[in-house]
Design a protein around this motif. Structure first.
Motif, PDB file in Angstrom:
ATOM      1  N   SER A   1       0.817  -1.218   0.000  1.00  0.00           N
ATOM      2  CA  SER A   1       0.000   0.000   0.000  1.00  0.00           C
ATOM      3  C   SER A   1       0.846   1.262   0.000  1.00  0.00           C
ATOM      4  CB  SER A   1      -0.945   0.008   1.205  1.00  0.00           C
ATOM      5  OG  SER A   1      -1.796  -1.106   1.165  1.00  0.00           O
TER       6      SER A   1
ATOM      7  N   GLY B   1     -12.144  -2.822   1.580  1.00  0.00           N
ATOM      8  CA  GLY B   1     -11.214  -1.775   1.167  1.00  0.00           C
ATOM      9  C   GLY B   1     -10.023  -2.215   0.340  1.00  0.00           C
TER      10      GLY B   1
ATOM     11  N   GLU C   1      -6.934   6.605  -0.237  1.00  0.00           N
ATOM     12  CA  GLU C   1      -7.328   5.567   0.710  1.00  0.00           C
ATOM     13  C   GLU C   1      -6.111   4.750   1.151  1.00  0.00           C
ATOM     14  OE1 GLU C   1     -10.353   1.795   1.053  1.00  0.00           O
ATOM     15  OE2 GLU C   1     -10.760   3.332  -0.436  1.00  0.00           O
ATOM     16  N   ALA C   2      -5.186   4.494   0.233  1.00  0.00           N
ATOM     17  CA  ALA C   2      -3.973   3.749   0.583  1.00  0.00           C
ATOM     18  C   ALA C   2      -3.183   4.508   1.642  1.00  0.00           C
ATOM     19  CB  ALA C   2      -3.123   3.511  -0.656  1.00  0.00           C
TER      20      ALA C   2
ATOM     21  N   ASN D   1      -3.433   7.143  -4.509  1.00  0.00           N
ATOM     22  CA  ASN D   1      -4.637   6.595  -3.892  1.00  0.00           C
ATOM     23  C   ASN D   1      -4.726   7.105  -2.461  1.00  0.00           C
ATOM     24  OD1 ASN D   1      -6.353   4.788  -2.402  1.00  0.00           O
ATOM     25  ND2 ASN D   1      -6.275   3.390  -4.137  1.00  0.00           N
TER      26      ASN D   1
ATOM     27  N   THR E   1      -4.619  -1.372   1.355  1.00  0.00           N
ATOM     28  CA  THR E   1      -5.388  -1.407   0.107  1.00  0.00           C
ATOM     29  C   THR E   1      -4.730  -2.170  -1.034  1.00  0.00           C
ATOM     30  OG1 THR E   1      -4.402   0.673  -0.575  1.00  0.00           O
ATOM     31  CG2 THR E   1      -6.528   0.808   0.566  1.00  0.00           C
TER      32      THR E   1
ATOM     33  N   HIS F   1      -8.027  -2.759  -2.706  1.00  0.00           N
ATOM     34  CA  HIS F   1      -8.157  -2.092  -3.998  1.00  0.00           C
ATOM     35  C   HIS F   1      -7.443  -2.858  -5.105  1.00  0.00           C
ATOM     36  CE1 HIS F   1      -8.338   1.191  -6.893  1.00  0.00           C
ATOM     37  NE2 HIS F   1      -7.030   1.118  -7.029  1.00  0.00           N
TER      38      HIS F   1
END
Length: 90
Positions: free
Chosen positions: A26, A76, A35-36, A33, A42, A78
């Motif tokens: 991640s 979550g 979210e990462a 990203n 992720t 990805h």
């Protein structure tokens, strides 16, 4: 329990692997990203070898792994890189 631990447990339960590496990548994707960067959970790479893959095509091995980890995408995950390690030949 982290997503990484859940992935590892699910793969052990589903495939009883001889070899299993769950690698969190991640941090390598945090720049593109958000979210990462926020969760750090992720992007993963797995390296796996299992007797259950004997005689099974790589495509079907990947399908089985993705099915076993379907929950992780809902939590979550990805991106998942899968490396099937061929069992040793006797």
């Amino acid at each position: 329990m982290t997503l990484e631990n859940k992935i590892q447990s699910a793969l052990i339960d589903a495939f009883a692997p001889d070899t299993l590496d769950v690698i969190n990548e991640s941090r390598l994707h945090a720049g593109h990203n958000r979210e990462a960067a926020a969760t750090g959970q992720t992007h993963f790479r797995i390296r796996i070898s299992s007797p259950k893959f004997t005689g099974v095509s790589r495509v079907n091995c990947h399908r089985a792994i993705n099915e076993a980890l379907k929950f992780a995408f809902d939590e979550g995950l990805h991106a998942l890189a899968i490396e099937i390690i061929a069992p040793p030949q006797s």
